[in-house]
Design a protein around this motif. Sequence first.
Motif, PDB file in Angstrom:
ATOM      1  N   TYR A   1       4.175  -8.055   1.411  1.00 56.85           N
ATOM      2  CA  TYR A   1       3.773  -9.293   1.674  1.00 56.85           C
ATOM      3  C   TYR A   1       4.458  -9.767   2.992  1.00 56.85           C
ATOM      4  N   THR A   2       4.039 -10.855   3.704  1.00 56.52           N
ATOM      5  CA  THR A   2       4.152 -11.098   4.860  1.00 56.52           C
ATOM      6  C   THR A   2       5.717 -11.889   4.783  1.00 56.52           C
ATOM      7  N   ALA A   3       6.679 -11.652   5.724  1.00 56.49           N
ATOM      8  CA  ALA A   3       7.847 -12.170   5.935  1.00 56.49           C
ATOM      9  C   ALA A   3       7.674 -13.606   6.247  1.00 56.49           C
ATOM     10  N   GLY A   4       8.693 -14.417   6.038  1.00 56.64           N
ATOM     11  CA  GLY A   4       8.802 -15.830   6.528  1.00 56.64           C
ATOM     12  C   GLY A   4       8.845 -16.081   7.763  1.00 56.64           C
TER      13      GLY A   4
ATOM     14  N   GLY B   1       3.735   2.015   9.147  1.00 60.95           N
ATOM     15  CA  GLY B   1       2.576   2.185   8.268  1.00 60.95           C
ATOM     16  C   GLY B   1       1.564   1.588   8.754  1.00 60.95           C
ATOM     17  N   LEU B   2       0.335   1.545   8.169  1.00 63.27           N
ATOM     18  CA  LEU B   2      -0.827   1.170   8.290  1.00 63.27           C
ATOM     19  C   LEU B   2      -1.347   0.430   7.378  1.00 63.27           C
ATOM     20  N   VAL B   3      -1.865  -0.926   7.763  1.00 62.85           N
ATOM     21  CA  VAL B   3      -2.558  -1.644   6.797  1.00 62.85           C
ATOM     22  C   VAL B   3      -4.010  -1.294   6.358  1.00 62.85           C
ATOM     23  N   THR B   4      -4.187  -0.831   5.002  1.00 59.33           N
ATOM     24  CA  THR B   4      -5.331  -0.344   4.735  1.00 59.33           C
ATOM     25  C   THR B   4      -6.240  -1.435   4.006  1.00 59.33           C
ATOM     26  N   GLU B   5      -5.687  -2.473   3.207  1.00 62.34           N
ATOM     27  CA  GLU B   5      -6.553  -3.509   2.446  1.00 62.34           C
ATOM     28  C   GLU B   5      -5.848  -4.758   2.656  1.00 62.34           C
ATOM     29  N   ILE B   6      -6.409  -5.895   2.648  1.00 61.96           N
ATOM     30  CA  ILE B   6      -5.937  -7.199   2.658  1.00 61.96           C
ATOM     31  C   ILE B   6      -6.203  -7.695   0.847  1.00 61.96           C
ATOM     32  N   LEU B   7      -5.110  -8.073   0.343  1.00 66.24           N
ATOM     33  CA  LEU B   7      -5.320  -8.366  -1.085  1.00 66.24           C
ATOM     34  C   LEU B   7      -5.133 -10.066  -1.165  1.00 66.24           C
ATOM     35  N   PRO B   8      -5.307 -10.538  -2.343  1.00 64.45           N
ATOM     36  CA  PRO B   8      -5.225 -11.996  -2.360  1.00 64.45           C
ATOM     37  C   PRO B   8      -3.678 -12.238  -2.525  1.00 64.45           C
ATOM     38  N   ASP B   9      -3.452 -13.547  -2.160  1.00 62.54           N
ATOM     39  CA  ASP B   9      -2.009 -14.284  -2.196  1.00 62.54           C
ATOM     40  C   ASP B   9      -1.252 -13.414  -1.111  1.00 62.54           C
ATOM     41  N   ALA B  10      -1.784 -13.547   0.173  1.00 67.72           N
ATOM     42  CA  ALA B  10      -1.109 -12.851   1.444  1.00 67.72           C
ATOM     43  C   ALA B  10      -0.314 -11.595   0.975  1.00 67.72           C
ATOM     44  N   ARG B  11      -1.009 -10.524   0.510  1.00 64.25           N
ATOM     45  CA  ARG B  11      -0.453  -9.205   0.286  1.00 64.25           C
ATOM     46  C   ARG B  11      -1.219  -8.344   0.862  1.00 64.25           C
ATOM     47  N   TYR B  12      -0.572  -7.186   1.183  1.00 62.44           N
ATOM     48  CA  TYR B  12      -1.262  -5.970   1.940  1.00 62.44           C
ATOM     49  C   TYR B  12      -1.092  -4.718   0.996  1.00 62.44           C
ATOM     50  N   ARG B  13      -2.183  -3.759   1.199  1.00 62.34           N
ATOM     51  CA  ARG B  13      -1.857  -2.360   0.719  1.00 62.34           C
ATOM     52  C   ARG B  13      -1.574  -1.806   2.149  1.00 62.34           C
ATOM     53  N   VAL B  14      -0.293  -1.053   2.321  1.00 67.59           N
ATOM     54  CA  VAL B  14      -0.021  -0.562   3.158  1.00 67.59           C
ATOM     55  C   VAL B  14       0.234   0.986   2.911  1.00 67.59           C
TER      56      VAL B  14
END
Length: 92
Positions: A35-38, A11-24
């Motif tokens: 969320y980002t993997a370890g 997919g494509l990241v459309t938005e960066i959200l708080p707490d290292a989360r992303y809308r994809v």
Amino acid sequence: MAKEELITFEGLVTEILPDARYRVQLDNGHEVIAYTAGKMKKNRIKTLAGDRVTVEMSPYDLEKGRLIFRHKDSGSTGPRPPQRGNPQFRRR
């Protein structure tokens, strides 16, 4: 399907959200929160809006996922050398 199997999507990241989360936005049209993997955190891989990513999801909850890979864009050729100041100026 085994209980531990995970489903992967691109997919494509459309938005960066708080707490290292992303809308994809997935290629099939669905939107998920990821969320980002370890391993990506450990290796300090940064993800920005507009990046192509691979998302891993559980078959039980198809609204949340984990970013496991950030695809390189076709325009980059690799890491750039560090930029120095004016090459004629010499510090002592």
